[in-house]
Design an enzyme around this catalytic site. Structure first.
Site, PDB file in Angstrom:
ATOM      1  N   LEU A 167       0.868  -1.178   0.000  1.00 48.79           N
ATOM      2  CA  LEU A 167       0.000   0.000   0.000  1.00 48.79           C
ATOM      3  C   LEU A 167       0.903   1.225   0.000  1.00 48.79           C
ATOM      4  CD1 LEU A 167      -2.712  -0.901   2.700  1.00 48.79           C
ATOM      5  CD2 LEU A 167      -3.011  -0.895   0.217  1.00 48.79           C
ATOM      6  N   ASP A 168       0.451   2.304  -0.631  1.00 48.29           N
ATOM      7  CA  ASP A 168       1.225   3.534  -0.608  1.00 48.29           C
ATOM      8  C   ASP A 168       1.391   4.029   0.825  1.00 48.29           C
ATOM      9  OD1 ASP A 168       1.225   3.460  -3.376  1.00 48.29           O
ATOM     10  OD2 ASP A 168      -0.501   4.800  -3.566  1.00 48.29           O
ATOM     11  N   LYS A 169       2.411   4.807   1.051  1.00 52.14           N
ATOM     12  CA  LYS A 169       2.699   5.342   2.388  1.00 52.14           C
ATOM     13  C   LYS A 169       1.475   6.004   3.007  1.00 52.14           C
ATOM     14  CE  LYS A 169       5.508   8.848   4.738  1.00 52.14           C
ATOM     15  NZ  LYS A 169       6.565   9.872   4.584  1.00 52.14           N
ATOM     16  N   ARG A 269      -5.815   5.677  -7.682  1.00 50.63           N
ATOM     17  CA  ARG A 269      -5.530   7.108  -7.773  1.00 50.63           C
ATOM     18  C   ARG A 269      -5.459   7.569  -9.229  1.00 50.63           C
ATOM     19  NH1 ARG A 269      -0.199   7.564  -4.242  1.00 50.63           N
ATOM     20  NH2 ARG A 269      -0.489   9.802  -4.633  1.00 50.63           N
TER      21      ARG A 269
END
Length: 338
Positions: A167-169, A269
């Site tokens: 997962l992205d930060k 996104r």
């Protein structure tokens, strides 16, 4: 079946061997070495950092400049912190070669992990906003991988400590992690076969009233290495987006439920921004701060798969984190249910 098991065993053994070689190399790199050299007449007036590069050419100049700034380089027994200082013939230069941050990345760091489920084969963790999953430039420590290495001993014998997806930060939510080679390999196969189902909740700009079924290939944005983009020639990417609610008046904000069918970097996104519905506060893809949010409004809320070792159907839910729950309520949206 016998051949399949043999192939799997060979793959696991190769992964273990690769990991052990990498760990051994990093262990060796973590030992501090001291080197000394006398400045020759040919180096008279040379910058200190350039001279030190000659003493340790296997390190980057920027890393060695960092050692100088940290006081780890001495000239004639005196600490020198100015990389541009000129050295003189006959002077003795001493360098304490501390390892690079990258070489120390694979180490255990105890941290509080929000573990939703754990058994002998795998664990499911609720990753908070701000936690980087895997070490990378700028984040060589304090990652989920470092925490997993401290959490259980077997992680040190697994590629990437058992991490099979990311997962992205600044995206919160659920992740599954293997605890054994067999389970890690099994989870990797499930993900490759698109049998690990990941569902997200998000807030986006715009009034989304109808379902979106986005089938748009993605690849690295040629204008920016930190971005992905919808471009021909990219890898296949499919996302289903279901509207949950939207504000009563402009500026429009919508709550959505997203289902991934592929797992490309930044997929939700990019796909939503491509359709004109950038996530709130997602500055990288055109979103702006709203409802108090300063990070992209995306949360991995549901994770489901068949346990690779037991065959049991596993389903996990994670509530919205406080910042996203507050924004959700501020917009007047009912509590989401998946």
């Amino acid at each position: 079946m016998v051949q399949a098991l043999a192939d799997l065993k060979a793959t696991q053994e190769m992964a273990a061997a690769d990991f052990e070689s990498e760990a051994d190399a990093e262990a060796g790199a973590s030992e501090v070495e001291v080197r000394e050299a006398r400045v020759g007449y040919d180096a008279q007036g040379q910058r200190l950092d350039k001279f030190v590069v000659g003493m340790a050419p296997e390190f980057s100049r920027s890393h060695l400049q960092g050692l100088i700034e940290r006081g780890l380089v001495q000239v004639q027994g005196q600490v020198q912190k100015t990389a541009a200082r000129k050295v003189l013939a006959g002077q003795l230069v001493r360098v304490e070669l501390q390892p690079t941050e990258e070489s120390q990345a694979f180490r255990a760091e105890p941290m509080a992990l929000d573990i939703v489920h754990e058994d002998a084969h795998l664990l499911v963790v609720h990753k908070p906003v701000g936690l980087v999953v895997h070490p990378a430039p700028g984040n060589w420590s304090g990652t989920l991988m470092n925490g997993l290495l401290a959490h259980h001993a077997q992680a040190a014998h697994l590629p990437r400590a058992g991490i099979v997806h990311r997962l992205d930060k600044d995206t919160s939510g659920l992740m599954v992690v293997g605890k054994t080679l067999e389970a890690t390999a099994g989870l990797s196969r499930l993900i490759a076969d698109r049998d690990v189902h990941r569902e997200y909740l998000a807030l986006c700009h715009g009034r989304l009233a109808d379902e979106l079924h986005i089938d748009a290939p993605m690849r690295r944005d040629p204008a920016s290495r930190v971005k992905m983009a919808v471009l021909s020639g990219g890898k296949a990417a499919q996302t289903d987006v279901y509207p949950l609610a939207h504000t009563a008046e402009a500026p429009w904000i919508s709550a959505v439920h997203c289902v991934l069918h592929t797992g490309r970097t930044h997929q939700i996104r990019v796909h939503l921004a491509h359709k004109g519905y950038a996530l709130l506060a997602d500055a990288l893809y055109g979103g702006t701060p709203a409802l108090g949010l300063t990070r992209q409004a995306l949360h991995a809320a549901k994770l489901s798969f068949v346990h690779p070792m037991t065959g049991e159907t596993m389903v996990f839910l994670a509530p919205l984190p406080p910042d996203l729950a507050e924004a959700w309520a501020q917009a007047g949206f009912p509590e989401p249910a998946l």
